[in-house]
Write a protein that holds these residues in place. Structure first.
Motif, PDB file in Angstrom:
ATOM      1  N   VAL A 340       0.832  -1.345   0.131  1.00  0.00           N
ATOM      2  CA  VAL A 340      -0.033  -0.140   0.129  1.00  0.00           C
ATOM      3  C   VAL A 340       0.857   1.152   0.001  1.00  0.00           C
ATOM      4  N   TRP A 341       0.588   2.273  -0.755  1.00  0.00           N
ATOM      5  CA  TRP A 341       1.237   3.473  -0.991  1.00  0.00           C
ATOM      6  C   TRP A 341       0.286   4.654  -0.590  1.00  0.00           C
ATOM      7  N   LEU A 342       0.902   5.681   0.159  1.00  0.00           N
ATOM      8  CA  LEU A 342       0.010   6.673   0.574  1.00  0.00           C
ATOM      9  C   LEU A 342       0.701   8.161  -0.028  1.00  0.00           C
ATOM     10  N   SER A 379      -6.108  12.784   1.653  1.00  0.00           N
ATOM     11  CA  SER A 379      -5.030  11.767   1.692  1.00  0.00           C
ATOM     12  C   SER A 379      -5.228  10.841   2.885  1.00  0.00           C
ATOM     13  N   SER A 382      -7.074   7.680   2.025  1.00  0.00           N
ATOM     14  CA  SER A 382      -7.009   7.208   0.686  1.00  0.00           C
ATOM     15  C   SER A 382      -5.982   6.517   0.503  1.00  0.00           C
ATOM     16  N   TRP A 383      -5.561   5.652  -0.294  1.00  0.00           N
ATOM     17  CA  TRP A 383      -4.315   4.792  -0.820  1.00  0.00           C
ATOM     18  C   TRP A 383      -4.509   4.122  -2.010  1.00  0.00           C
ATOM     19  N   ARG A 385      -2.787   0.506  -3.661  1.00  0.00           N
ATOM     20  CA  ARG A 385      -2.099  -0.680  -3.616  1.00  0.00           C
ATOM     21  C   ARG A 385      -1.778  -1.377  -4.813  1.00  0.00           C
ATOM     22  N   TYR A 476       4.724   9.649  -3.117  1.00  0.00           N
ATOM     23  CA  TYR A 476       3.974   8.507  -2.807  1.00  0.00           C
ATOM     24  C   TYR A 476       5.131   7.785  -1.763  1.00  0.00           C
ATOM     25  N   ASP A 479       2.990   2.430   2.970  1.00  0.00           N
ATOM     26  CA  ASP A 479       2.312   2.594   4.305  1.00  0.00           C
ATOM     27  C   ASP A 479       3.114   1.453   5.399  1.00  0.00           C
TER      28      ASP A 479
END
Length: 633
Positions: A340-342, A379, A382-383, A385, A476, A479
């Motif tokens: 997962v990227w934030l 943000s 939200s994310w 993946r 990004y 997570d």
């Protein structure tokens, strides 16, 4: 310094002389003979009468002095003429009935007193007594700015003189109140400021008097103006009578007085002059600010030699290269995993990377005109993946609880040398109310940090301006809230959930043509004798199921492709929803996932549906299924 105000004469009359808020009629107009004022030359200070004291003694009026070399609204003011000669002083008063002009008064100054114009600032602006000096806006027709980053800067309304040690005590930042800020845009990246042009010149003289000539080449209606000027050393204000400061035509209607000027800086070679941007004309929809024009002297302009910029020192990670499969593993965490990227809202979320160099350092760098509170709020919930579940390359975009799923690909052989990630039918996290919101499904990897991506992340470019060699890029980062390293479920700790396959229910259970694998359904056949303990279901990020189908024969004998998804609802229906789609092509082993927008505890519904497959199966009784594993993250 007190708060800077622009004074509009009609506004003064309305505010000071209206009877009440609903009555704006002007009162009785005074006659010139009613005006009480004095103009006194103080010969005790100057034998030549250079010092003149102006006093308005008329009750209930606002002073309007025009003393030839400048103007004033003070009730009492002291004027010092440096040059001998005759000067006409015009006194007018703003009264309840309007403007009343007195008969002009002419005085004679018999001797020069150059002490009044001996300060270094007088010499800097004019070249000194007996000389004149030309100044040019620091932008020419070729788009070159020689000293400043561009021709126009923006400051708060309570910014002013920028140098330390002056009477205002504003320090190096020139702040004299609460409304203090600065944006100094470079022209190449912000050509909307004004078109490149030959704007003409301003020539300040001390040859026989404080004269100024302004040649407005880009505003023909102003043409060439000739007037006088006065430099107030205490307030660092420049007053021009009969002429206006050089400015661009786009802002021509944004100030009601281009001759009432704040001096921000003045040296032998450079000068910065500002006026208040008013909510009028083309700026009627903009807030108040100080628009500051940057000038260079003629000598500096003519003798300037451009420096060799050399090779730019590019940002670390710019235009990265990857070994085979390296970027895919960075994005997903490896085979059979997901990451997962934030959006880096608390770090540095967005940048304009120009010629391989970015300029933002955090949200404040572009706050409100770029990044804003809405972006921050979005943000937080939200994310995106990227994963390799089921052997594919998949993504899940979670936009404030609404999930979009699909596949992605990587193209490392672009003509521009950059690597691109192409999402099938989606883009990055969006903000519908922002001009920056991404719309493209092609993401350029502008910067990446192969050995430190866990902390430094990846910069995804969403739009490109070839004229400036500029990328609008979003930052990004992985997570790490669950403490994992990026395996399935975006990095959470994995927990296996036991399942008894003898209690799995399969078939067209809802008679809608879908083949359903019912692991547990409080409203179905498994409620009283399930293959799992519903209270044992607990995960933070994701639940993953690997299952095997056997005995599938289609009516046509051909191999079909069907979408499959998991539906999950926890004990209080929060969270609940569909997981990511995968493709099912008949007999085989598949992995399917559900990503939770919040932590799940217990379950009410836990099923897998292969859409439309039941309709095409020739012998449903021959079909079997097993749940091979259930993993929670």
């Amino acid at each position: 310094m007190k708060k800077i105000f622009k004074i509009y004469l009609l506004g003064i009359l309305v505010l000071l002389f209206s009877c009440n808020n609903d009555d704006y009629e002007l009162g009785e107009k005074l006659s010139p003979s009613d005006l009480q004022f004095t103009i006194v030359q103080d010969y005790s200070i100057d034998e030549g009468g250079n010092t003149v004291i102006l006093t308005n003694n008329t009750p209930g009026t606002i002073s309007i002095w025009d003393y030839g070399t400048g103007k004033s609204n003070k009730a009492k003011d002291t004027i010092r003429y440096a040059f001998a000669g005759e000067y006409t002083i015009q006194f007018s008063a703003a009264t309840a009935g309007g403007i009343v002009e007195a008969e002009p008064v002419t005085i004679t100054v018999t001797e020069d007193n150059f002490e009044y114009i001996s300060d270094p600032l007088w010499e800097a602006i004019s070249g000194g007594v007996g000389n004149s000096k030309k100044w040019y806006l620091d932008l020419d027709a070729e788009g070159t700015s020689r000293y400043f980053a561009g021709p126009l800067y923006f400051y708060g309304t309570e910014n002013g003189w920028l140098e330390d040690g002056n009477a205002w005590d504003g320090g190096d930042t020139g702040c004299y109140g609460d409304d203090c800020w600065n944006w100094s845009p470079d022209w190449p990246s912000n050509q909307w400021l004004m078109d490149a042009a030959d704007f003409g010149y301003m020539e300040f003289s001390l040859d026989g008097g404080p004269f100024v000539t302004v040649d407005h080449l880009t505003i023909p209606t102003l043409g060439t103006q000739e007037g006088t000027y006065y430099l107030d050393l205490n307030s660092h204000m420049l007053t021009m009578s009969g002429a206006q400061m050089i400015h661009n035509i786009g802002y021509d209607t944004c100030s009601s007085n281009w001759g009432n000027i704040t001096v921000f800086s003045l040296t032998e070679d450079t000068m910065q002059l500002g006026v208040i941007r008013e909510a009028i004309g083309s700026c009627s929809s903009e807030g108040p600010a100080m628009i500051v024009y940057n000038f260079i002297s003629e000598e500096y302009r003519d003798n300037w030699v451009p420096e060799d910029p050399g090779e730019p020192e590019c940002d670390e990670g710019f235009d990265p290269s990857f070994s085979d499969g390296e970027l895919l593993d960075m994005l997903t965490g490896g085979a059979g995993a997901g990451r997962v990227w934030l959006l880096d809202a608390t770090g540095n979320p967005v940048d304009w990377i120009i010629n391989c160099m970015g300029w933002t350092t955090g949200p404040d760098s572009s706050y409100n005109w770029g990044w804003n509170d809405d972006w921050t709020a979005i943000s937080e919930s939200s994310w995106i993946r990227f994963d390799q579940f089921g052997g594919g390359m998949n993504y899940v975009l979670n936009q404030e609880g609404t999930q979009t799923t699909g596949s992605f690909s990587i193209d490392e052989n672009m003509d521009n040398g950059f690597t691109e990630i192409i999402l099938d039918g989606a883009t990055l996290i969006q903000n519908a109310g922002s001009w920056m919101t991404p719309t493209t499904n092609t993401l350029t990897v502008v910067k990446a940090f192969n050995d430190s991506f866990e902390t430094n992340g990846i910069w995804f470019g969403t739009s490109y301006n070839p004229g400036n060699n500029e990328w609008l890029s979003f930052h990004y980062v992985p997570d790490t809230s669950s403490g994992g390293s990026g395996g399935g479920g975006g990095g959470g700790t994995a927990t296996d959930l036991p399942f008894d396959n003898s209690k799995l229910v399969i078939g067209d259970i809802e008679e809608n043509g879908n083949l359903r694998l019912e692991l547990y359904n409080e409203y179905g056949a498994t409620v009283n004798d399930p293959g799992l303990n519903p209270s044992d279901v607990a995960f933070q990020n994701q639940i993953e199921v690997t299952f095997t189908l056997s005995g599938i024969t289609l009516n046509s004998g051909a191999v079909g492709t069907y979408d499959a998804k998991m539906y999950f609802a926890d004990a209080d229906w929060n969270p609940n929803g569909d997981g990511a789609f995968i493709s099912v092509t008949g007999d085989g082993t598949y992995t399917i996932t559900y990503d939770a927008p919040s932590a799940a505890q217990g379950c009410i519904v836990f099923v897998i549906d292969v859409l439309g497959l039941s309709t095409d199966i020739s012998d449903m009784e021959a079909v079997t299924a097993t749940i091979d594993s259930i993993t929670m993250y």
